[in-house]
Design a protein around this motif. Structure first.
Motif, mmCIF file in Angstrom:
data_model
loop_
_atom_site.group_PDB
_atom_site.id
_atom_site.type_symbol
_atom_site.label_atom_id
_atom_site.label_comp_id
_atom_site.label_asym_id
_atom_site.label_seq_id
_atom_site.Cartn_x
_atom_site.Cartn_y
_atom_site.Cartn_z
ATOM 1 N N LYS A 660 0.818 -1.206 0.000
ATOM 2 C CA LYS A 660 0.000 0.000 0.000
ATOM 3 C C LYS A 660 0.858 1.265 0.000
ATOM 4 O O LYS A 660 0.474 2.281 -0.581
ATOM 5 N N TYR A 661 2.015 1.195 0.649
ATOM 6 C CA TYR A 661 2.813 2.408 0.848
ATOM 7 C C TYR A 661 4.215 2.338 0.223
ATOM 8 O O TYR A 661 4.851 3.368 0.034
ATOM 9 N N ASP A 772 -1.736 3.389 8.400
ATOM 10 C CA ASP A 772 -3.127 2.922 8.301
ATOM 11 C C ASP A 772 -3.975 3.510 9.431
ATOM 12 O O ASP A 772 -5.084 4.012 9.210
#
Length: 922
Positions: A660-661, A772
């Motif tokens: 995601k990152y 998150d």
């Protein structure tokens, strides 16, 4: 086969190397055997547990053939324990094996596996043993014996060698026996303990091993046609291949053929041929002697002996022998921290067998000769003040004022300063840009050829002296060294090459990496150019090209050098960066056919110019010992280094939260498709598994060093420098040194452990979880702010500027080619009256808008990326200004924020231009 908890054996495709697979399989077997012993013959789940042990034995069986410990006899004994359901004994034996493999105990002593033979179930971990005790132990290695023997012959051979052992032997070794040429090649690429190979006449050609992760090693021998060999050629050919694959190993050939028959074969580095005899004592002594030739560290040994001498110090350096410390009441903590030996070995004297670095005749000279052998050079010179100085030495030795030098613009700043000192006319070469990640790649061969051909067309080729390139780059881009050299020599047959291998010293000791090193390529090309096949290929190409080929044809053709081309190659290496050496310990390697006749004297003058008359002896000793280490265990350490980097790649590629990152940049991200002829874009794919990168390393114009993992962090909202400093270093104690606007670089080295990789992954997961949580609780405006930061780092990136040009005042009169006189520009700026300072955001912009041509009076070096975006005499372009304004780094060397950018006045440029024209007219 799953266990009772549903766990499965990890797939072979999950592993990059068989060494990792072996280690994990033994650990899994220990757990499975312990579980089986706990359940017992009648316990619940015994069938599944036994099946899991069976599967693990099956997985290990083809692997253990290539290792001396625990050995096939012990391995088969453990399998019989399992078959007979002696599971308590099995669990005990497997625990002993795993502990011995993990601790390295099998290297120090015999490890009995049966309970009634073991003196203790505890096996001491090597890391807990005092270093003094470990230093006294005899080093252990393994000897590969290649022959197709039946069991009785094998036992006789083992026993015969064992009887030769003596208590005074400096080393201990155990034999590993394989039957075929292919098995031998797998063994030397898989088993890092092997230091010598005995090739006997009964070997066969093919291996019966079909395990893909092992047979994949065979691709690393390159395009060798072994299938067409006659049986009589197997043994000599294996000796040759051993040198090609692992040149540091000793080979011994036992043959029943006549001297005349064997003499015509290329036997590689075969140290001794034994003719139709079994002289085991002589063989044993030769094995020990061969390993000792690599184990020798002449300067380190001399330094140790010096430290033991009772000496009265009546020269400089009060710290010598530690006297100024032991007599002090205020700096005893320094003595306690470093210990006595470092001071006992400290001196400024060149007597006592310590030799002089500037005029070596004793142990330093011998140590440098051993380093030349190890790195494949004709000559090697030690440096105690870093590769920056090495670069200046080589440039000053080879380049005369007015010589034209082609330099990659984003090379280390020491090269640019070296051009100033030498008075070179510089042609800067632009690397391909990676705008998306704010970094540069490397210089395409087409760009190099284009500049050489342009210089040839204007009649300046005779002034072209050197091509200087960085291999590999800080970010891990590696050139096809052979292709660059052969195509450049086709245009300029006496061109000198300086390869800055500051980050590539380790590459010599990895078979895949070695083929792209300067020294290996130089040796290969020297041999190749002498060959009849090359002469014919060159003549055929010349006939096809015709007498006057046009430039585009030459650019599109992979050119071959003439047979009389001179191979003139230098490389500088920061030994301390990638191998074991104290900081600033570096080496210069020379493989120049004209060194003796043309360069030697000037080289020694340059060496004298830049080398201290008071070199640090501890650094020299570390270079000596570092060379010893890589000749004996560099292959092992580099295997583990690559494994660590590959494990990190796989972990990030497959972790859904990290994806995601973060993104691990692949070869496809960092090397444009036109430079990847193999089509390999990634070393790991979650669906396809591991790619064997030998193919791309053997043919692509550029490849990516697998030991460097570039991580794109723009998705976190932090720029690279902030992520490095505020997150990794300040919060988690993880140290790195290379970043770009939106990436950070993790470099594995020969000291990187699997635990270090695991910790890094844990840290990245923790960072991702925190992001998150942060976004989960963020307000709408906070989310927008985060997305805006990410967009500025991922999408709104300033384009990387190319080198603009030198101002006409610093160029030759015809202006037909781009070379510039960087030296005169550099020294013109010494007079403050010739310079002015303009504010980056105000005056500078206004001056350029008015049409004024502004010229830099300084080197401007932002860090990162760490190389000059402006050099003295360079015209400042709008693209460079835009890039400077967009930089958000803490350091811009050469730029004074309080004063502005330093530029030449128009009057100074006009005066210098008129002087240059007048001088040219004389």
């Amino acid at each position: 086969m799953p266990d009772e908890n549903g766990r499965r054996l990890t797939s072979i495709s999950d592993y990059y190397s068989a060494i990792q697979l072996r280690s994990d399989r033994w650990s899994a077997l220990r757990e499975a055997a312990d579980r089986l012993a706990e359940i017992g013959p009648e316990g619940r789940g015994v069938v599944k547990a036994a099946q899991r042990v069976d599967a693990l034995f099956e997985a290990l069986a083809p692997i253990e053939v290539y290792w001396a410990f625990p050995g096939l006899h012990a391995f088969d004994h453990m399998r019989r324990q399992h078959e007979h359901k002696s599971w308590d004994e099995l669990a005990f034996s497997v625990r002993r094996v795993v502990r011995a493999l993990t601790s390295g105990a099998y290297r120090r002593r015999h490890v009995p596996l049966a309970r009634d033979e073991a003196d203790s179930e505890d096996i001491e971990d090597e890391s807990t043993i005092p270093i003094e005790a470990r230093a006294l132990a005899r080093p252990y290695f393994e000897v590969l014996i290649v022959d197709d023997l039946h069991e009785q012959q094998e036992r006789w051979l083992r026993a015969s060698l064992a009887r030769m052992r003596r208590s005074e032997d400096p080393f201990i070794y155990e034999p590993v026996m394989v039957p075929s040429l292919e098995d031998a090649l797998i063994a030397i690429l898989f088993n890092h303990n092997i230091q010598a190979v005995i090739v006997r006449p009964g070997l066969r050609l093919k291996s019966q091993n079909t395990l893909p992760i092992l047979t994949r090693y065979l691709t690393r021998i390159g395009n060798e046609d072994v299938d067409s060999l006659m049986p009589s050629q197997y043994a000599p050919e294996l000796c040759r291949l051993i040198e090609k694959v692992r040149p540091e190993l000793d080979a011994y050939l036992i043959t029943d053929r006549s001297v005349e028959e064997i003499a015509g074969h290329d036997l590689g580095r075969c140290r001794r041929v034994f003719y139709n005899q079994e002289d085991f004592l002589e063989l044993h002594l030769n094995i020990l002697r061969g390993v000792n030739a690599r184990y020798k560290s002449p300067f380190f040994t001399a330094l140790k002996e010096y430290s033991k001498q009772p000496t009265g110090v009546f020269h400089a350096m009060p710290i010598s022998r530690g006297k100024s410390i032991t007599r002090s009441h205020w700096i005893q903590d320094m003595g306690a921290f470093y210990g006595p030996n470092i001071f006992l070995a400290e001196t400024s004297a060149t007597s006592g067998g310590l030799d002089s670095l500037l005029e070596p005749h004793g142990p330093i000279k011998e140590a440098q000769e051993l380093a030349a052998r190890a790195f494949g050079a004709k000559h090697t010179f030690f440096a105690t003040n870093g590769t920056s100085t090495c670069n200046k030495i080589v440039v000053q030795a080879l380049v005369r004022p007015g010589d034209i030098v082609l330099v990659d613009r984003d090379c280390h700043k020491s090269h640019h300063y070296g051009m100033v000192l030498a008075g070179a006319e510089v042609v800067y070469l632009d690397s391909y840009p990676l705008h998306e990640y704010s970094m540069y790649g490397a210089v395409p061969i087409r760009e190099i050829k284009h500049q050489l051909l342009a210089l040839k067309e204007t009649g300046k080729l005779d002034r072209v002296r050197m091509l200087l390139l960085t291999n590999c780059t800080f970010d891990g881009i590696v050139y096809n060294v052979e292709r660059v050299m052969e195509e450049c020599l086709a245009i300029k047959p006496d061109l000198v090459f300086l390869w800055d291998e500051a980050w590539f010293a380790f590459a010599r000791f990895g078979p895949t990496y070695r083929q792209r090193t300067a020294m290996n390529t130089a040796n290969f090309m020297r041999e190749r150019l002498r060959g009849e096949d090359h002469r014919k290929a060159y003549e055929a190409q010349q006939a096809e090209l015709g007498e006057a080929p046009d430039t585009e044809t030459l650019l599109d053709t992979r050119l071959l050098p003439p047979p009389n081309a001179r191979v003139r190659v230098y490389s500088t290496q920061s030994t301390h960066k990638t191998l074991t050496a104290l900081r600033q310990g570096s080496m210069i390697h020379v493989n120049d056919q004209d060194f003796k006749g043309e360069v030697e004297q000037s080289f020694h003058e340059a060496y004298m110019t830049h080398t201290s008359t008071s070199p640090n002896y501890q650094i020299i000793a570390s270079l000596d010992v570092g060379r010893r280490q890589v000749e004996l265990e560099g292959f092992e350490f580099i295997q583990r280094q690559v494994e660590a980097a590959m494990s990190l790649r796989r972990a990030i590629h497959t972790h859904p939260l990290l994806q995601k990152y973060f993104k691990v940049l692949t070869a496809g991200d960092m090397i444009p498709e036109q430079y990847r002829e193999s089509g390999v874009s990634s070393y790991y794919d979650p669906e396809q598994g591991w790619a064997d990168f030998w193919e791309c390393w053997s043919q692509d114009e550029f490849v990516l060093d697998a030991t460097r993992v570039t991580l794109a962090v723009g998705g976190t909202g932090w720029d690279g420098d902030t992520f490095k400093t505020k997150i990794l270093m300040d919060r988690f104690g993880i140290q790195i040194n290379k970043t770009s606007r939106n990436t950070v670089l993790f470099m594995t080295n020969i000291g990187t452990t699997r635990s270090s990789v695991a910790y890094l992954i844990e840290v990245l997961v923790e960072i991702a979880k925190e992001l998150d949580d942060l976004l989960d609780d963020a307000s709408k405006m906070e989310r927008r702010a985060f997305e805006r930061r990410v967009r500025s780092l991922v999408e709104d990136l300033p384009p990387l500027p190319d080198f603009s040009r030198f101002h006409d005042a610093f160029r030759c009169a015809d202006h037909a080619t781009p070379e510039g006189d960087i030296r005169s520009a550099f020294f013109l700026a010494y007079d403050e009256d010739n310079c002015d300072y303009l504010d980056l955001h105000g005056e500078l912009k206004e001056a350029m808008s008015s049409g004024r041509e502004l010229v830099s009076a300084s080197f401007i070096i932002p860090y990162p990326p760490g190389f000059p975006i402006l050099v003295p005499g360079q015209v400042i372009s709008e693209e460079i200004l835009a890039f400077m304004r967009a930089l958000d780094v803490n350091e811009i060397h050469g730029y004074r924020p309080d004063l502005g950018l330093r530029v030449f006045t128009d009057e100074a440029l006009a005066r210098h231009a008129s002087r240059t024209l007048a001088k040219a007219a004389e």
